[in-house]
Design a protein around this motif. Sequence first.
Motif, PDB file in Angstrom:
ATOM      1  N   ARG A  71       0.031   3.443  29.390  1.00 24.83           N
ATOM      2  CA  ARG A  71       1.155   2.499  29.345  1.00 24.83           C
ATOM      3  C   ARG A  71       1.118   0.905  28.935  1.00 24.83           C
ATOM      4  O   ARG A  71      -0.124   0.899  29.650  1.00 24.83           O
ATOM      5  N   ASP A  72       1.489   0.567  28.128  1.00 28.31           N
ATOM      6  CA  ASP A  72       1.015  -0.931  27.826  1.00 28.31           C
ATOM      7  C   ASP A  72      -0.275  -0.702  27.113  1.00 28.31           C
ATOM      8  O   ASP A  72      -1.067  -2.551  28.112  1.00 28.31           O
ATOM      9  N   GLY A  73      -1.089  -0.178  26.748  1.00 28.33           N
ATOM     10  CA  GLY A  73      -1.947  -0.559  26.407  1.00 28.33           C
ATOM     11  C   GLY A  73      -2.151  -1.974  25.314  1.00 28.33           C
ATOM     12  O   GLY A  73      -1.678  -1.983  24.689  1.00 28.33           O
ATOM     13  N   ASP A  74      -3.291  -2.141  24.972  1.00 32.20           N
ATOM     14  CA  ASP A  74      -3.567  -2.786  24.106  1.00 32.20           C
ATOM     15  C   ASP A  74      -4.135  -2.708  22.318  1.00 32.20           C
ATOM     16  O   ASP A  74      -3.965  -3.451  21.844  1.00 32.20           O
ATOM     17  N   ALA A  75      -4.750  -1.426  23.100  1.00 32.83           N
ATOM     18  CA  ALA A  75      -5.637  -0.907  21.386  1.00 32.83           C
ATOM     19  C   ALA A  75      -5.351   0.535  21.313  1.00 32.83           C
ATOM     20  O   ALA A  75      -5.425   0.596  22.138  1.00 32.83           O
ATOM     21  N   GLY A 127      -8.652  -6.703  15.441  1.00 33.76           N
ATOM     22  CA  GLY A 127      -7.723  -5.634  15.590  1.00 33.76           C
ATOM     23  C   GLY A 127      -7.055  -6.346  14.252  1.00 33.76           C
ATOM     24  O   GLY A 127      -6.193  -7.524  14.398  1.00 33.76           O
ATOM     25  N   ALA A 128      -5.911  -5.632  14.254  1.00 36.34           N
ATOM     26  CA  ALA A 128      -4.511  -5.902  13.511  1.00 36.34           C
ATOM     27  C   ALA A 128      -3.074  -5.501  14.644  1.00 36.34           C
ATOM     28  O   ALA A 128      -2.976  -4.091  14.581  1.00 36.34           O
ATOM     29  N   GLU A 129      -2.526  -6.633  14.950  1.00 32.13           N
ATOM     30  CA  GLU A 129      -1.124  -6.183  16.056  1.00 32.13           C
ATOM     31  C   GLU A 129       0.279  -5.760  15.246  1.00 32.13           C
ATOM     32  O   GLU A 129       0.007  -5.891  13.676  1.00 32.13           O
ATOM     33  N   CYS A 130       0.040  -4.453  16.218  1.00 35.40           N
ATOM     34  CA  CYS A 130       1.646  -3.919  15.667  1.00 35.40           C
ATOM     35  C   CYS A 130       3.374  -4.249  16.108  1.00 35.40           C
ATOM     36  O   CYS A 130       2.924  -5.214  16.166  1.00 35.40           O
ATOM     37  N   ALA A 131       3.918  -4.436  14.429  1.00 32.06           N
ATOM     38  CA  ALA A 131       5.085  -5.023  14.916  1.00 32.06           C
ATOM     39  C   ALA A 131       5.840  -4.849  15.804  1.00 32.06           C
ATOM     40  O   ALA A 131       5.904  -4.080  16.326  1.00 32.06           O
ATOM     41  N   GLN A 136      -3.436  -3.340  19.492  1.00 33.53           N
ATOM     42  CA  GLN A 136      -3.489  -3.539  17.662  1.00 33.53           C
ATOM     43  C   GLN A 136      -4.659  -2.380  18.079  1.00 33.53           C
ATOM     44  O   GLN A 136      -4.566  -1.322  18.476  1.00 33.53           O
ATOM     45  N   THR A 137      -4.605  -2.056  16.183  1.00 36.97           N
ATOM     46  CA  THR A 137      -5.506  -1.449  15.577  1.00 36.97           C
ATOM     47  C   THR A 137      -6.606  -1.794  15.544  1.00 36.97           C
ATOM     48  O   THR A 137      -6.530  -3.198  14.892  1.00 36.97           O
TER      49      THR A 137
END
Length: 324
Positions: A71-75, A127-131, A136-137
């Motif tokens: 949970r609350d992962g960053d990528a 990466g690119a952040e999700c809305a 980050q993806t």
Amino acid sequence: MSVDWRHVPARFEAFLAWLQPTPEERRRALGGVKAIADVVRCCLQAHGDRMKESMADPLVVGGFGKGTAIRDGDAVDALLILPPHSRESGRDSGRDSGRDTAAGGRATNIPAGLALARALASQFAAGAECANSRMQTKLVPAFACRAGGYLVADRNRTLGGGPWRLMQPRLEVRHLEHADAISGGKARHLIQMAKAWRRTSGAPIAPFAIELLVCEFLSAWLYRRRGFLFYDWLVRDFFFWLTAQTGVELPIPGGGETLNTGTGWRRHAERAYRLAALAADLERDNRSSESLLCWSLVFGGEFLLARQQQMQGLPAVVCSGGAR
């Protein structure tokens, strides 16, 4: 169940339930992968590149692909599978490496694919952040190999024009599932808890190194078939073992390569072991508040919060594992 250690099963089962990504996080993770892949397709179409029509959907790997995300992962990590025709043999074959099963063992050059890969590889570390999310993806370009697996753009190698590395996601999952099978599901549990420790402590150790280390540890741990009653010992013994694993070369399943564990995280592991050892002793005497404090110092305040929420009305847990 033994009168001693009576809090252990409920605490760790509650914490592991808390660590699971929420349905919304999973939706955002997959949505982010699709959104970035769509952007790549649009860019290719704008340049009239025929790769767009034959580019496969991205393959989600890493924690979300293996069921070890927290949970609350960053990528979220995914492979962008480029079509075979974007690999062309011939010119500059000496500069861009080449011997791999995707090309039948011939020296190959990757003009269109490599150009795209270099552009993506220069960015995928950030990466690119999700809305509306800090997740980050990370989309990594890859080519499917005929013999299985993928040639994956290695950020350092690809930017320098050198060889890519072979990645075998299915074999990695099989390796993890074997560790889960011989340990009654503890592999994914311990990986998730170790990731929580990594986030709380700031230990500079790669998540994939954690995965490989956990699988190796569980192949030898004496109590691997016991239940939640032994999870305090599981954590304690893992961190004790982990302190001796700095600078180790870990074989990567199916890739013929190794991953170095690094050395900068040892003091974090030593601290976690001391806290876990103390917590396990306190659990034996059912000194609840003191042991909770120790676990919170290892895993973060979520360990305490998960137990509090469980006691406030979440479904009761089943205490398993027998006496010890």
